[in-house]
Design an enzyme around this catalytic site. Structure first.
Site, PDB file in Angstrom:
ATOM      1  CE  LYS A   1      -1.672   1.930   4.122  1.00 53.49           C
ATOM      2  NZ  LYS A   1      -1.605   2.995   3.936  1.00 53.49           N
ATOM      3  CG  ASN A   2       2.096   2.397   3.625  1.00 53.50           C
ATOM      4  OD1 ASN A   2       1.007   3.109   3.275  1.00 53.50           O
ATOM      5  ND2 ASN A   2       2.649   2.933   4.709  1.00 53.50           N
TER       6      ASN A   2
ATOM      7  CB  CYS B   1      -6.234  11.142  11.143  1.00 50.53           C
ATOM      8  SG  CYS B   1      -4.428  10.171  11.463  1.00 50.53           S
TER       9      CYS B   1
ATOM     10  NE  ARG C   1      -0.487  11.314  10.087  1.00 48.60           N
ATOM     11  CZ  ARG C   1      -0.346   9.866   9.169  1.00 48.60           C
ATOM     12  NH1 ARG C   1      -1.712   9.500   9.020  1.00 48.60           N
ATOM     13  NH2 ARG C   1      -0.347   9.278   8.476  1.00 48.60           N
TER      14      ARG C   1
ATOM     15  CG  ASP D   1       2.439   2.041   9.180  1.00 47.39           C
ATOM     16  OD1 ASP D   1       3.210   1.708   8.603  1.00 47.39           O
ATOM     17  OD2 ASP D   1       2.344   2.615  10.338  1.00 47.39           O
TER      18      ASP D   1
ATOM     19  NE  ARG E   1      -7.517   3.902   5.077  1.00 52.02           N
ATOM     20  CZ  ARG E   1      -6.665   5.325   5.256  1.00 52.02           C
ATOM     21  NH1 ARG E   1      -7.094   5.420   6.738  1.00 52.02           N
ATOM     22  NH2 ARG E   1      -5.523   5.683   4.770  1.00 52.02           N
TER      23      ARG E   1
END
Ligand code: EPZ
Length: 419
Positions: free
Chosen positions: A22-23, A116, A121, A306, A398
């Site tokens: 994803k990243n 968030c 952020r 993460d 997500r």
């Protein structure tokens, strides 16, 4: 939003192929804006954040198609310069489009990506880099308007090794006039993959993966075809979940070198790790309960933030006390508070969580607070003596293509309940 039902106390076993990263794919999709032709990406994960980035690109004039893991992005006719607010609220990394839009069209507008559950952020480092490269930035009414007749190389120094700011700076600098030197750059494997992808498009970049990246601007880039690497955080999630659930699994596709810090920690917790760099396979065997441990998150190559939440879940089942300190985000302990519903003994003091393990955990009905926190609750439920429910599975979707499918492949009794 759907929920996930988990029957606990089933040890995990088997082998799974890990989805594309994803990243890595999100900044690469943004990079496709830099070529006036069609980019092809393979092994793209079918996740909500990819859908959001696709929506942004299409709103700007790209024509995208996605099937069976392969995505084409025709960026020939890009004309839009404003990122739709509906996506900015959903996905912070939409800000990554600012750099390539400025480079391509000399203009980009977005609303401020809100904070968030992880914290405020801000995007000050992104805006600093774009301004140093020649953009004028105006902020009014929650909107940001960036304009640049021409981008020129600059010497940039990030006060923090921000992943997103590094990516935005690189995306803006690759076609800027002259040389850009980016110091204190992020070193994550996703940065290395983005720079390799940009080089395949004709960019001239050196130093990716080190804290100093040097870019020699080129006139134009051409589209290319690329197969994504595996998602190291996804791989780390399943390995850490096995610390909690017990068992013997192998994850295939991820480069063990991209998970050095967490693998060392898993061994310190009593897991047996067999990592094959050539085959890109990591096997983990966990017999009995993990040992307590101490760890602090940090920018790569340190223990990744993460994986902090899922290691918290593993710590809840440990034989002993653990301490985890979060140094990257100021508010990434939402999952810690919810893990208490599983009977976990967790104390929070500033940026440190202290966990006294117990086993088995109690089943619970909980709600995922965010993407990685949701995965952590799932891991805890695997070690609970009964049936648990995790609501808010949309958060998990997500970033994980199909976490229930993957865990079922490993023998878990996990099902998505569509409400
Ligand atoms: C990327 O987010 C990842 N997201 C995050 O993964 C990951 O947790 C994070 O890097 C750290 O590794 C993507 O790649 C899409 P940062 P990013 O900029 O770029 C502060 C997941 O679960 N900061 O490195 O937003 C910021 O507040 C997600 O997959 C500023 O102060 O992370 C944070 O405290 C979550 N000013 C710290 O730096 C800025 O301009 C790290 O943020 C930018 C960041």
């Amino acid at each position: 939003m759907s929920a996930i039902q988990v029957q606990g106390l089933r040890p995990l076993s088997g082998k799974i192929e890990i989805q594309g990263s994803k990243n890595a794919v999100l900044p690469m999709m943004a990079a496709a804006l830099l070529a006036k032709s069609t980019t092809v990406l393979h092994r793209v994960p079918a996740i909500a954040d990819v859908d959001s980035m696709t929506g942004i690109l299409e709103s700007l004039g790209c024509v995208c198609s996605f099937s069976d893991g392969s995505m084409t992005i025709d960026a020939t006719a890009v004309s839009g310069t404003r990122i739709p607010e509906c996506y900015v609220g959903k996905m912070r990394s939409s800000v990554m489009v600012l750099g390539p839009l400025l480079a391509r069209l000399g203009e980009a507008a977005t609303s401020f990506p809100g904070g968030c559950v992880l914290g405020k952020r801000p995007i000050d480092l992104h805006l600093y880099a774009l301004q140093e490269l020649g953009a004028s930035i105006q902020e009014a009414g929650g909107m940001i308007l960036a304009e640049a007749k021409k981008l020129s190389g600059a010497n940039l120094v990030l006060r923090f090794a921000s992943v997103g700011a590094t990516e935005n700076a690189v995306l803006a600098a690759v076609t800027a006039e002259g040389i850009t030197v980016l110091e204190h750059a992020a070193r994550e494997p996703e940065i290395v993959e983005l720079c390799a992808f940009l080089s395949a498009m004709g960019a001239k970049i050196s130093g990716a993966g080190t804290e100093t990246i040097r870019i020699e601007g080129v006139q134009r880039l051409h589209a290319c075809e690329w197969t994504l690497g595996a998602d190291r955080i996804c791989a780390g999630t399943y390995l850490a979940a096995t610390l909690a659930a017990g068992g013997d699994i192998a994850v295939c596709g991820a480069d063990p070198r991209s998970l050095k810090a967490p693998l060392l920690l898993m061994e310190a917790m009593g897991a047996r790790i067999r990592a094959d760099e050539r085959e890109r396979e990591i096997r983990l065997t966990m017999r009995g309960r993990p040992k307590g441990f101490s760890a602090a998150t940090g920018p790569y190559p340190a223990f990744p933030t993460d994986l902090q939440s899922v290691f918290l879940a593993a710590a809840c089942t440990a034989d002993g006390e653990s301490r985890i300190t979060e140094t990257v985000f100021e508010a990434r302990f939402a999952a810690a508070r919810i893990l208490r519903d599983f009977g976990a003994q967790i104390w929070l003091s500033g940026q440190t969580a202290v966990i006294r393990g117990s086993y088995p955990l109690k089943p619970a009905i909980v709600r995922a607070p965010d993407l990685r926190g949701g995965a952590a609750l799932l891991a805890a439920a695997l070690a609970a003596d009964g049936v648990s429910m995790i609501d808010g599975a949309g958060h998990i979707e997500r970033g994980y293509e199909d976490i229930c499918r993957d865990l079922r492949t490993l023998g878990a009794e996990v099902f998505t309940i569509h409400s």
